[in-house]
Scaffold this active site. Structure first.
Site, PDB file in Angstrom:
ATOM      1  N   LYS A  13      -3.932  -0.636  -8.440  1.00 55.56           N
ATOM      2  CA  LYS A  13      -3.836  -2.078  -8.623  1.00 55.56           C
ATOM      3  C   LYS A  13      -4.468  -2.524  -9.949  1.00 55.56           C
ATOM      4  O   LYS A  13      -5.508  -2.027 -10.336  1.00 55.56           O
ATOM      5  CB  LYS A  13      -4.524  -2.767  -7.438  1.00 55.56           C
ATOM      6  CG  LYS A  13      -4.444  -4.263  -7.393  1.00 55.56           C
ATOM      7  CD  LYS A  13      -3.059  -4.809  -7.549  1.00 55.56           C
ATOM      8  CE  LYS A  13      -2.069  -4.308  -6.522  1.00 55.56           C
ATOM      9  NZ  LYS A  13      -0.673  -4.625  -6.844  1.00 55.56           N
ATOM     10  N   ARG A  68      10.234  -1.288  -4.606  1.00 52.05           N
ATOM     11  CA  ARG A  68       9.019  -1.376  -5.441  1.00 52.05           C
ATOM     12  C   ARG A  68       8.940  -0.112  -6.304  1.00 52.05           C
ATOM     13  O   ARG A  68       9.146   0.996  -5.797  1.00 52.05           O
ATOM     14  CB  ARG A  68       7.764  -1.546  -4.573  1.00 52.05           C
ATOM     15  CG  ARG A  68       7.760  -2.898  -3.848  1.00 52.05           C
ATOM     16  CD  ARG A  68       6.391  -3.227  -3.301  1.00 52.05           C
ATOM     17  NE  ARG A  68       5.445  -3.553  -4.356  1.00 52.05           N
ATOM     18  CZ  ARG A  68       4.128  -3.655  -4.148  1.00 52.05           C
ATOM     19  NH1 ARG A  68       3.621  -3.431  -2.951  1.00 52.05           N
ATOM     20  NH2 ARG A  68       3.316  -3.976  -5.140  1.00 52.05           N
ATOM     21  N   GLY A 117       0.861  -1.181   0.000  1.00 49.52           N
ATOM     22  CA  GLY A 117       0.000   0.000   0.000  1.00 49.52           C
ATOM     23  C   GLY A 117       0.897   1.229   0.000  1.00 49.52           C
ATOM     24  O   GLY A 117       1.853   1.305   0.799  1.00 49.52           O
ATOM     25  N   ALA A 118       0.593   2.183  -0.876  1.00 47.19           N
ATOM     26  CA  ALA A 118       1.520   3.295  -1.107  1.00 47.19           C
ATOM     27  C   ALA A 118       1.949   4.041   0.175  1.00 47.19           C
ATOM     28  O   ALA A 118       3.155   4.185   0.427  1.00 47.19           O
ATOM     29  CB  ALA A 118       0.906   4.249  -2.134  1.00 47.19           C
ATOM     30  N   ASP A 178      -1.533   4.582  -6.388  1.00 48.39           N
ATOM     31  CA  ASP A 178      -0.099   4.447  -6.092  1.00 48.39           C
ATOM     32  C   ASP A 178       0.713   5.596  -6.666  1.00 48.39           C
ATOM     33  O   ASP A 178       1.808   5.897  -6.195  1.00 48.39           O
ATOM     34  CB  ASP A 178       0.420   3.118  -6.628  1.00 48.39           C
ATOM     35  CG  ASP A 178      -0.144   1.980  -5.788  1.00 48.39           C
ATOM     36  OD1 ASP A 178      -1.296   1.578  -6.043  1.00 48.39           O
ATOM     37  OD2 ASP A 178       0.535   1.558  -4.848  1.00 48.39           O
TER      38      ASP A 178
HETATM   39  O1  MRU Z   1       0.596  -4.061  -4.507  1.00 50.81           O
HETATM   40  P1  MRU Z   1      -0.018  -3.309  -3.354  1.00 50.81           P
HETATM   41  O2  MRU Z   1      -0.823  -4.176  -2.460  1.00 50.81           O
HETATM   42  O3  MRU Z   1       0.998  -2.477  -2.626  1.00 50.81           O
HETATM   43  O4  MRU Z   1      -1.024  -2.307  -4.057  1.00 50.81           O
HETATM   44  C1  MRU Z   1      -1.767  -1.417  -3.272  1.00 50.81           C
HETATM   45  C2  MRU Z   1      -2.721  -0.623  -4.046  1.00 50.81           C
HETATM   46  O5  MRU Z   1      -2.795  -0.698  -5.255  1.00 50.81           O
HETATM   47  C3  MRU Z   1      -3.541   0.371  -3.277  1.00 50.81           C
HETATM   48  O6  MRU Z   1      -4.784   0.530  -3.868  1.00 50.81           O
HETATM   49  C4  MRU Z   1      -2.813   1.714  -3.277  1.00 50.81           C
HETATM   50  O7  MRU Z   1      -1.505   1.578  -2.790  1.00 50.81           O
HETATM   51  C5  MRU Z   1      -3.528   2.718  -2.484  1.00 50.81           C
HETATM   52  S1  MRU Z   1      -3.212   2.443  -0.768  1.00 50.81           S
HETATM   53  C6  MRU Z   1      -3.978   3.539   0.192  1.00 50.81           C
END
Ligand code: MRU
Length: 369
Positions: free
Chosen positions: A256, A90, A54-55, A245
């Protein structure tokens, strides 16, 4: 937010220590295990292996990783090493770069002996700001949901919300981005129901969003990723809301994989599609998201295999394809700003366009958007 009634964050300071503990999100929802991070390498590994994800949470964890490095060696050589190691974990979530640039800048201006204390304080500040920011996003989103719920014909049931992936408190330090308005609307007594899309291949919707909504007793139903179009067509969706993200200076949003298809379905059925994000998720250096946002390429094994809890209560992984089937696994996709109804930020709701983001930039006092 709470786990079985007890307030927690996915990253917490270990009492009396200059270390943090994280919830290992690779084990949810079947096991709640905490993992202590005390070194740069451990923080980088936790981000890379998605124990934290999550970002905003990636940014917060990186900030502590940077602190661990500086605590052990405050030299510029070590700072550069920490920056590079963490940046390489990442590629898509720009909060990582945002948090590291902030740590780098603040720590560089301190003397060698002060650096560790300054880094510890700054990582803590990033976390506390994230909590306030997400609460503010929730408040702005709540007003949107409140209006939508009030406009529903009497007897037409709950406000039906689609979300994708996990943009809840597990993805942040608290509250979440896209889920913050849902929590606040639920707490305000708005009758709502959430369609949680499972989010193949890693299942963040199925394993994380479903878990945290359940902990807060928010009514929700899990659906497969391909169901959103069908639900929209049948009049079973009032609004879609997701996190991001990276959002560009003209409002294109990486989130995602699968988000773009939901935005297309929303457009086709005239359903509002909102992206909720902190300003730290905006990459002001790029405009064209499809061309310029780096998309994480992940192992095809995540597509060809599925993990879960076996009948014996132990975690299992099974192959679901012919053994030699090649698989492609893009972690994210980009939704063009034109498909987004509004960007819900801590400062208010902005149009997902160059004009909208420029208005935000002026409000923030940025000299150049
Ligand atoms: O691969 P991830 O689980 O890190 O992806 C997370 C997402 O795509 C979330 O929707 C995004 O980071 C928003 S988090 C508040």
């Amino acid at each position: 937010m709470k786990i079985q009634g007890v307030p927690h964050r996915p990253i917490e300071i270990v009492p009396g220590q200059k270390t943090v503990r994280i919830i290992d999100q690779t084990l949810l929802p079947h096991a709640l295990e905490w993992c202590e991070l005390a070194t740069l390498e451990a923080a980088a590994e936790a981000i890379k292996t998605m124990q934290v994800r999550g970002a905003p949470l990636i940014g917060a964890t990186a900030a502590y990783g940077y602190f661990f490095a500086v605590r052990d060696d405050a030299s510029d050589v070590m700072r550069a090493r920490a920056y590079d190691l963490l940046m390489a974990t990442r590629p898509t979530a720009v909060n990582l770069r945002w948090a590291l640039n902030r740590m780098h800048r603040v720590v560089a201006s301190a003397s060698l002996v002060e650096r560790a204390a300054v880094a510890w304080a700054e990582a803590g500040a990033i976390c506390e700001e994230d909590v306030r920011t997400n609460h503010a996003i929730g408040a702005h989103g709540l007003e949107i949901f409140r209006k939508m719920a009030a406009q529903k014909p009497p007897g037409s049931g709950p406000l039906q919300i689609v979300t994708h992936c996990n943009a809840g408190w597990l993805a942040c330090v608290d509250w979440g981005t896209a889920i913050a308005p849902i929590y606040q609307a639920y707490d305000a007594g708005i009758n709502l129901h959430v369609w949680v899309s499972e989010t193949r291949p890693r299942g963040q919707g199925a394993s994380l969003t479903a878990w945290e909504l359940g902990q807060h007793a928010v009514p929700h139903t899990l659906v497969v990723d391909n169901e959103a179009g069908h639900l929209a067509q049948r009049g079973l969706v009032d609004v879609m809301i997701v996190g991001a993200d990276r959002v560009t200076s003209r409002g294109d949003a990486a989130n995602k994989i699968g988000t773009y298809l939901k935005a297309l379905a929303a457009k086709a059925h005239n359903i509002p599609f909102y992206v909720a994000l902190p300003v730290s998720t905006i990459d002001w250096t790029i405009a064209d998201g499809v061309r310029d946002i780096p998309i994480e390429q992940r192992s095809g094994r995540e597509v060809t295999h599925m993990g879960g809890l076996g009948a014996d209560g132990r975690r299992q992984e099974v192959l679901i394809t012919p053994a030699s089937t090649p698989a492609r696994n893009d972690g994210f996709d980009v939704t063009p700003g034109g498909l987004i109804t509004g960007l819900i930020t801590e400062h208010g709701v902005y149009e997902a366009s160059a004009e909208g983001l420029n208005r935000l930039a002026i409000q923030l006092g940025r000299t150049k958007a």
